[in-house]
Design an enzyme around this catalytic site. Sequence first.
Site, PDB file in Angstrom:
ATOM      1  N   CYS A   1       0.837  -1.207   0.000  1.00 44.58           N
ATOM      2  CA  CYS A   1       0.000   0.000   0.000  1.00 44.58           C
ATOM      3  C   CYS A   1       0.872   1.256   0.000  1.00 44.58           C
ATOM      4  O   CYS A   1       1.883   1.330   0.695  1.00 44.58           O
ATOM      5  CB  CYS A   1      -0.909  -0.014   1.227  1.00 44.58           C
ATOM      6  SG  CYS A   1      -2.035   1.390   1.281  1.00 44.58           S
TER       7      CYS A   1
ATOM      8  N   CYS B   1       0.475   4.617   7.076  1.00 43.69           N
ATOM      9  CA  CYS B   1      -0.154   4.435   8.402  1.00 43.69           C
ATOM     10  C   CYS B   1       0.806   3.681   9.331  1.00 43.69           C
ATOM     11  O   CYS B   1       1.219   2.549   9.025  1.00 43.69           O
ATOM     12  CB  CYS B   1      -1.473   3.691   8.249  1.00 43.69           C
ATOM     13  SG  CYS B   1      -2.524   4.408   6.958  1.00 43.69           S
TER      14      CYS B   1
ATOM     15  N   CYS C   1       0.473  -0.118  10.374  1.00 39.24           N
ATOM     16  CA  CYS C   1       0.000  -1.106   9.397  1.00 39.24           C
ATOM     17  C   CYS C   1       1.113  -1.950   8.784  1.00 39.24           C
ATOM     18  O   CYS C   1       2.106  -1.433   8.267  1.00 39.24           O
ATOM     19  CB  CYS C   1      -0.784  -0.400   8.291  1.00 39.24           C
ATOM     20  SG  CYS C   1      -1.617  -1.572   7.209  1.00 39.24           S
TER      21      CYS C   1
ATOM     22  N   CYS D   1     -16.448  -9.655   5.219  1.00 42.38           N
ATOM     23  CA  CYS D   1     -15.778  -8.359   4.990  1.00 42.38           C
ATOM     24  C   CYS D   1     -14.516  -8.559   4.171  1.00 42.38           C
ATOM     25  O   CYS D   1     -13.630  -9.318   4.578  1.00 42.38           O
ATOM     26  CB  CYS D   1     -15.375  -7.723   6.316  1.00 42.38           C
ATOM     27  SG  CYS D   1     -16.723  -7.514   7.454  1.00 42.38           S
TER      28      CYS D   1
ATOM     29  N   CYS E   1     -19.451  -6.531   3.271  1.00 41.48           N
ATOM     30  CA  CYS E   1     -18.722  -5.343   3.725  1.00 41.48           C
ATOM     31  C   CYS E   1     -17.411  -5.305   2.957  1.00 41.48           C
ATOM     32  O   CYS E   1     -16.826  -6.362   2.701  1.00 41.48           O
ATOM     33  CB  CYS E   1     -18.447  -5.458   5.224  1.00 41.48           C
ATOM     34  SG  CYS E   1     -17.424  -4.122   5.880  1.00 41.48           S
TER      35      CYS E   1
ATOM     36  N   CYS F   1     -19.427   1.746   8.553  1.00 41.08           N
ATOM     37  CA  CYS F   1     -18.674   1.050   9.598  1.00 41.08           C
ATOM     38  C   CYS F   1     -17.422   1.885   9.833  1.00 41.08           C
ATOM     39  O   CYS F   1     -16.574   1.986   8.943  1.00 41.08           O
ATOM     40  CB  CYS F   1     -18.311  -0.354   9.126  1.00 41.08           C
ATOM     41  SG  CYS F   1     -17.194  -1.222  10.241  1.00 41.08           S
TER      42      CYS F   1
ATOM     43  N   ARG G   1     -17.900  -3.148  17.729  1.00 41.39           N
ATOM     44  CA  ARG G   1     -17.164  -4.387  17.438  1.00 41.39           C
ATOM     45  C   ARG G   1     -15.841  -4.461  18.189  1.00 41.39           C
ATOM     46  O   ARG G   1     -14.981  -3.583  18.066  1.00 41.39           O
ATOM     47  CB  ARG G   1     -16.905  -4.525  15.934  1.00 41.39           C
ATOM     48  CG  ARG G   1     -16.202  -5.853  15.601  1.00 41.39           C
ATOM     49  CD  ARG G   1     -16.135  -6.169  14.108  1.00 41.39           C
ATOM     50  NE  ARG G   1     -17.454  -6.136  13.529  1.00 41.39           N
ATOM     51  CZ  ARG G   1     -17.836  -5.262  12.598  1.00 41.39           C
ATOM     52  NH1 ARG G   1     -16.988  -4.394  12.115  1.00 41.39           N
ATOM     53  NH2 ARG G   1     -19.058  -5.290  12.133  1.00 41.39           N
TER      54      ARG G   1
HETATM   55  N1  SAM Z   1      -6.682   0.426   3.284  1.00 44.30           N
HETATM   56  C1  SAM Z   1      -7.953   0.507   3.856  1.00 44.30           C
HETATM   57  C2  SAM Z   1      -8.046   1.577   4.906  1.00 44.30           C
HETATM   58  O1  SAM Z   1      -7.031   2.033   5.375  1.00 44.30           O
HETATM   59  O2  SAM Z   1      -9.171   1.944   5.239  1.00 44.30           O
HETATM   60  C3  SAM Z   1      -8.478  -0.809   4.399  1.00 44.30           C
HETATM   61  C4  SAM Z   1      -7.588  -1.718   5.195  1.00 44.30           C
HETATM   62  S1  SAM Z   1      -6.982  -1.087   6.726  1.00 44.30           S
HETATM   63  C5  SAM Z   1      -5.846  -2.364   7.126  1.00 44.30           C
HETATM   64  C6  SAM Z   1      -8.362  -1.264   7.838  1.00 44.30           C
HETATM   65  C7  SAM Z   1      -8.173  -0.898   9.281  1.00 44.30           C
HETATM   66  O3  SAM Z   1      -7.463  -1.927   9.978  1.00 44.30           O
HETATM   67  C8  SAM Z   1      -7.393   0.334   9.610  1.00 44.30           C
HETATM   68  O4  SAM Z   1      -8.150   1.493   9.438  1.00 44.30           O
HETATM   69  C9  SAM Z   1      -7.043   0.119  11.070  1.00 44.30           C
HETATM   70  O5  SAM Z   1      -8.074   0.626  11.901  1.00 44.30           O
HETATM   71  C10 SAM Z   1      -7.011  -1.397  11.212  1.00 44.30           C
HETATM   72  N2  SAM Z   1      -5.644  -1.883  11.455  1.00 44.30           N
HETATM   73  C11 SAM Z   1      -4.661  -1.981  10.546  1.00 44.30           C
HETATM   74  N3  SAM Z   1      -3.532  -2.446  11.106  1.00 44.30           N
HETATM   75  C12 SAM Z   1      -3.799  -2.637  12.418  1.00 44.30           C
HETATM   76  C13 SAM Z   1      -3.026  -3.077  13.531  1.00 44.30           C
HETATM   77  N4  SAM Z   1      -1.749  -3.409  13.402  1.00 44.30           N
HETATM   78  N5  SAM Z   1      -3.620  -3.165  14.722  1.00 44.30           N
HETATM   79  C14 SAM Z   1      -4.923  -2.818  14.875  1.00 44.30           C
HETATM   80  N6  SAM Z   1      -5.693  -2.390  13.856  1.00 44.30           N
HETATM   81  C15 SAM Z   1      -5.142  -2.290  12.653  1.00 44.30           C
HETATM   82 FE1  SF4 Z   2      -2.831   1.214   3.439  1.00 44.49          FE
HETATM   83 FE2  SF4 Z   2      -2.708  -0.015   5.801  1.00 44.49          FE
HETATM   84 FE3  SF4 Z   2      -3.109   2.613   5.694  1.00 44.49          FE
HETATM   85 FE4  SF4 Z   2      -5.071   0.934   4.874  1.00 44.49          FE
HETATM   86  S1  SF4 Z   2      -4.257   1.130   6.949  1.00 44.49           S
HETATM   87  S2  SF4 Z   2      -4.355   2.810   3.841  1.00 44.49           S
HETATM   88  S3  SF4 Z   2      -3.815  -0.725   4.012  1.00 44.49           S
HETATM   89  S4  SF4 Z   2      -1.246   1.505   5.003  1.00 44.49           S
END
Ligand code: SAM
Ligand code: SF4
Length: 327
Positions: A67, A71, A74, A111, A142, A202, A274
């Site tokens: 990606c 973040c 992530c 989802c 979802c 959501c 959730r």
């Molecule tokens: N890329 C999309 C986004 O950012 O909306 C969808 C996937 S993203 C992985 C979905 C959510 O997963 C993030 O907004 C975050 O809240 C959660 N998430 C991701 N990594 C995480 C982690 N290491 N621990 C807890 N929640 C996590």
């Molecule tokens: Fe990309 Fe992870 Fe951020 Fe979603 S949470 S936008 S998958 S870096």
Amino acid sequence: MTVCSPVAAAPVAAAFPRHPWTLAEVLALYDLPLMDLLWRAQNVHRQHFDANAIQRSTLLSVKTGGCSEDCGYCSQSARHATDLERERLMPLDEVVAAAEAAKAKGASRFCMGAAWKGPKEGDLERVLDMVREVKALGMQTCVTLGMLKDGQAEKLKEAGLDYYNHNLDTDREFYGQVIKSHTHDDRLDTLDQVREAGINVCSGGIVGMGESRKNRAALLVQLANLPQPPESVPINNLVPIPGTPLADAPRLDPFEFVRTIAAARITMPTSWVRLSAGRQEMSDELQALCFLAGANSMFYGEHLLTTGNPEVDRDDALFARLGLKAV
Ligand code: SAM
Ligand code: SF4
Ligand code: DTB
């Protein structure tokens, strides 16, 4: 003998109006003695839901890693040195097979998550097929695909999408310390588009990233005060991922996590709250406390997106021990 009844809650309830919420009010909830907070949350919960019913969603990562976004929590950001293997968008038949298996095990919602900043048009067309086919199995659908451009939410709605997951993740003030490649306002813009298209929203966040209690309360205020609160509010506990900037974030006190669930329940009385990421590391007793605090939805199945979730057998045993039923 004094009997505890909902009537006894009236003065407290009057002190906490439902909408709009102020930061001071939500901080006051956090400051309550834990037993008082749980009792209030349980009262609110029972006014709107069957307190013994838990909604179960199964997650599938349909496109993993690589990606463009940064973040800090992530595993899937191309900017972090995690040992995750990237995977292209999954073929339709594999997605449908996974959804069938999830339905057979008792999940009501499927989802599908993609590690994108947002979907390109060609990719969206393929996701629309996934939505149609999963919907045809009789499951709720979802997706979480990142930020949407004009017109994309409408296409998802037409394909039969029930929920779009897009988390505000954290308070506006703290956001820039975790994510720099897009803004909090970008996230709000996508939520608007989803709402306008008539798709259920959501949206929740992550705690345990080093944010303050004030940041946690401010996130809940923002979610609760949206023109319409999200139908579904995931509360994720950070799963620390080696190689990400938050790999060594200090662990949150589990009771603070419970307080966050309770405050979400009280501020968003009719939303499904959730208990999301981080459940694998929680004891059964801590999870029971989260359900008592008003969590009534969870991810069911051994995987989240790239990390683990409790074994189905463990969850089934927990449901039996607590007398919970799946919806
Ligand atoms: N890329 C999309 C986004 O950012 O909306 C969808 C996937 S993203 C992985 C979905 C959510 O997963 C993030 O907004 C975050 O809240 C959660 N998430 C991701 N990594 C995480 C982690 N290491 N621990 C807890 N929640 C996590
Ligand atoms: Fe990309 Fe992870 Fe951020 Fe979603 S949470 S936008 S998958 S870096
Ligand atoms: C949400 O709020 N939590 C889920 C779902 N929405 C997409 C994702 C949790 C991801 C946890 C880390 C991982 O497995 O990569």
